[in-house]
Design an enzyme around this catalytic site. Sequence first.
Site, PDB file in Angstrom:
ATOM      1  N   HIS A   1     -28.449   8.991 -11.688  1.00 51.87           N
ATOM      2  CA  HIS A   1     -27.900   9.178 -12.972  1.00 51.87           C
ATOM      3  C   HIS A   1     -27.642  10.415 -13.313  1.00 51.87           C
ATOM      4  O   HIS A   1     -28.336  11.393 -13.047  1.00 51.87           O
ATOM      5  CB  HIS A   1     -28.692   8.338 -13.871  1.00 51.87           C
TER       6      HIS A   1
ATOM      7  N   VAL B   1       0.834  -1.076  -0.022  1.00 53.73           N
ATOM      8  CA  VAL B   1       0.084  -0.044  -0.019  1.00 53.73           C
ATOM      9  C   VAL B   1       0.834   1.192   0.078  1.00 53.73           C
ATOM     10  O   VAL B   1       0.698   2.254  -0.914  1.00 53.73           O
ATOM     11  CB  VAL B   1      -0.988  -0.129   1.114  1.00 53.73           C
TER      12      VAL B   1
HETATM   13  P1  NAI Z   1       2.194  -3.878   2.873  1.00 53.34           P
HETATM   14  O1  NAI Z   1       2.204  -5.080   3.828  1.00 53.34           O
HETATM   15  O2  NAI Z   1       1.166  -3.096   2.479  1.00 53.34           O
HETATM   16  O3  NAI Z   1       3.135  -4.286   1.560  1.00 53.34           O
HETATM   17  C1  NAI Z   1       4.468  -4.594   1.946  1.00 53.34           C
HETATM   18  C2  NAI Z   1       5.112  -5.288   0.652  1.00 53.34           C
HETATM   19  O4  NAI Z   1       6.492  -5.319   0.845  1.00 53.34           O
HETATM   20  C3  NAI Z   1       4.634  -6.782   0.478  1.00 53.34           C
HETATM   21  O5  NAI Z   1       4.250  -6.643  -0.909  1.00 53.34           O
HETATM   22  C4  NAI Z   1       5.829  -7.535   0.517  1.00 53.34           C
HETATM   23  O6  NAI Z   1       5.551  -8.748  -0.076  1.00 53.34           O
HETATM   24  C5  NAI Z   1       6.866  -6.689   0.356  1.00 53.34           C
HETATM   25  N1  NAI Z   1       8.214  -7.046   0.811  1.00 53.34           N
HETATM   26  C6  NAI Z   1       8.274  -7.702   2.250  1.00 53.34           C
HETATM   27  N2  NAI Z   1       9.451  -7.715   2.428  1.00 53.34           N
HETATM   28  C7  NAI Z   1      10.255  -7.464   1.182  1.00 53.34           C
HETATM   29  C8  NAI Z   1      11.624  -7.719   1.041  1.00 53.34           C
HETATM   30  N3  NAI Z   1      12.404  -8.198   1.785  1.00 53.34           N
HETATM   31  N4  NAI Z   1      11.910  -7.492  -0.393  1.00 53.34           N
HETATM   32  C9  NAI Z   1      10.865  -6.929  -1.357  1.00 53.34           C
HETATM   33  N5  NAI Z   1       9.803  -6.893  -0.987  1.00 53.34           N
HETATM   34  C10 NAI Z   1       9.436  -6.808   0.078  1.00 53.34           C
HETATM   35  O7  NAI Z   1       3.255  -2.988   3.978  1.00 53.34           O
HETATM   36  P2  NAI Z   1       3.460  -1.353   3.728  1.00 53.34           P
HETATM   37  O8  NAI Z   1       3.076  -0.943   2.301  1.00 53.34           O
HETATM   38  O9  NAI Z   1       4.692  -0.973   4.260  1.00 53.34           O
HETATM   39  O10 NAI Z   1       2.064  -0.514   4.417  1.00 53.34           O
HETATM   40  C11 NAI Z   1       2.096  -1.038   5.895  1.00 53.34           C
HETATM   41  C12 NAI Z   1       0.815  -0.876   6.207  1.00 53.34           C
HETATM   42  O11 NAI Z   1       0.374   0.355   6.481  1.00 53.34           O
HETATM   43  C13 NAI Z   1      -0.222  -1.546   5.295  1.00 53.34           C
HETATM   44  O12 NAI Z   1      -0.202  -2.903   5.278  1.00 53.34           O
HETATM   45  C14 NAI Z   1      -1.501  -1.026   5.781  1.00 53.34           C
HETATM   46  O13 NAI Z   1      -2.060  -1.793   6.614  1.00 53.34           O
HETATM   47  C15 NAI Z   1      -1.175   0.506   6.321  1.00 53.34           C
HETATM   48  N6  NAI Z   1      -1.362   1.424   5.197  1.00 53.34           N
HETATM   49  C16 NAI Z   1      -2.647   1.448   4.810  1.00 53.34           C
HETATM   50  C17 NAI Z   1      -2.807   2.503   3.869  1.00 53.34           C
HETATM   51  C18 NAI Z   1      -4.181   2.534   3.417  1.00 53.34           C
HETATM   52  O14 NAI Z   1      -5.108   2.002   4.057  1.00 53.34           O
HETATM   53  N7  NAI Z   1      -4.661   3.166   2.131  1.00 53.34           N
HETATM   54  C19 NAI Z   1      -1.966   3.433   3.168  1.00 53.34           C
HETATM   55  C20 NAI Z   1      -0.577   3.106   3.458  1.00 53.34           C
HETATM   56  C21 NAI Z   1      -0.351   2.069   4.715  1.00 53.34           C
END
Ligand code: NAI
Length: 475
Positions: free
Chosen positions: A454, A193
């Site tokens: 609409h 995200v």
């Molecule tokens: P995320 O869990 O959404 O994505 C992390 C990504 O990093 C995953 O696709 C994962 O496969 C990848 N990853 C993990 N380790 C890795 C590595 N060593 N090398 C390459 N890729 C790797 O976490 P993110 O984006 O850090 O966001 C954290 C949380 O913050 C989200 O899960 C969400 O809960 C919250 N958030 C929510 C938002 C919204 O509701 N619009 C916006 C931003 C954050």
Amino acid sequence: MSKQFDVVVIGGGPGGYIAAIRAAQLGFNVACIDEWKNAKGGPALGGTCTNTGCIPSKALLQSSEHYEQAGHHFADHGIEVKGLSLDLGKMIGRKDTVVKQNNDGVLYLFKKNKITFFHGRGSFAAAKDGVYEIRVAGAAEEVISGKHIIVATGSNARTLAGAPFDEETILSNDGALRMAVVPAKLGLIGSGVIGLEMGSVWRRLGAEVTVLEGLSTFLGAVDQQIAKEAHKAFVKQGLKIELGVKVGEIKPSKKGVAVAYTNAKGEALTLEVDKLIISIGRVANTIGLAPEAVGLVLDERGAIVVDGECKTNLPNIWAIGDVVRGPMLAHKAEEEGVAVAERIAGQHGHVNFNTIPWVIYTNPEIAWVGQTEEELKAAGRAYKAGTFPFLANGRARALGDTTGMVKMLADAATDEILGVHIVGPMASELIAECVVAMEFRASSEDIARICHAHPSLSEATKEAALAVDKRTLNF
Ligand code: NAI
Ligand code: FAD
């Protein structure tokens, strides 16, 4: 004699401050402790969400989208913009103002609800005579006590071994939201995200953005038909997304930072960028909380262990939001905060985890509620699917934004809606109707029979519901 409260909330993010307000509404004498400091060292209530999360990211997403529209899309509407330029300082300043308005808003709500606010770090000191003593370390040191404690200490960005955040070159969400100059080349690790939202902001502002993702599936938790559509759109916009990579050594380089990685084909490559954002998930935060002082149990990942009602292993200690299991979302934290305050009051607070919406605020936006097609298949559930493209929606054509679709999944026998998945314009707003429908256990036929204005984007939801029964009217 220490100050005594019915409820002490540790953490003033969306989980904590909402819990404090609800508890005060229910007649309790409430204190909230939060340590976040603004640039001047004063309080900055609202937690990650307000200071370095939801609010500032959405402010920059909006500003950068205006810039993109003015630069690339206004001309389609017959509007010529000459001499378009970017004042990044002003854009960041506007974002900071929006953050401050929200900080001040929470402070005002605390005053309105007669909540006592302590600016500092709260930690468990002792359990004595049926109350918990909490040490506050801040401008003033004191120990306060509470009969009920709600821990809402949130989460921090996960670091990658060997690449600590310096917020100058290697950035967490914090640094990603306050770069002084648009980097010519920006790298991101993780296409979740934050990776997609922050990657979109800086690409729109002119950076060449490359995202390195460990998994070979793009947005693995998202319905894959929707994820594929979104992936196509992001690639067309110029986001470079490399899936299935293995990130190796990250070290400073002449330009900024060099990331060694192996791509999906097994080739060893290096990505040279000016700045690197690491967005590989977040970890529960209990730094400085001293849970051991009272015997509060954490799991192996550092999250506070709670049951379905947010009760910890200790009587009258509750924990909510990012510091416990479940999705790390502000609205999930808020719902848990309300539910816990109500449970403390002897009411039956409830959070329905099946109807928590998700939104990714990119363009196109991605939003969903309920189960994906992949999850239904894995569970062996018989379902019907209906999709409707925005290409066939009059309002989307008028907007000039016809990317994406609404997809509805319903039980094959009962027609109950099991999930709705949207990629396209205003998906963040459209999903609300679907959440309400699922909360009331509506069928797809219910949505199909409801009159929708609409021309509106919401007609695409109605048409997707009609599509479940193979009877779309406009496609
Ligand atoms: P995320 O869990 O959404 O994505 C992390 C990504 O990093 C995953 O696709 C994962 O496969 C990848 N990853 C993990 N380790 C890795 C590595 N060593 N090398 C390459 N890729 C790797 O976490 P993110 O984006 O850090 O966001 C954290 C949380 O913050 C989200 O899960 C969400 O809960 C919250 N958030 C929510 C938002 C919204 O509701 N619009 C916006 C931003 C954050
Ligand atoms: P937090 O918001 O993290 O608040 C915890 C508070 O507790 C902080 O103020 C912290 O300083 C304080 N604290 C911690 N320990 C102590 C202590 N010992 N004593 C005193 N105070 C303490 N979610 C969405 O739903 N929509 C979004 O659009 C969205 N966008 C995001 C964008 C980014 C870049 C990030 C990083 C996150 C985003 N999130 C979004 C996730 C959202 O920010 C979190 O889920 C939410 O903030 C969690 O709320 P919380 O109250 O549990 O914790």
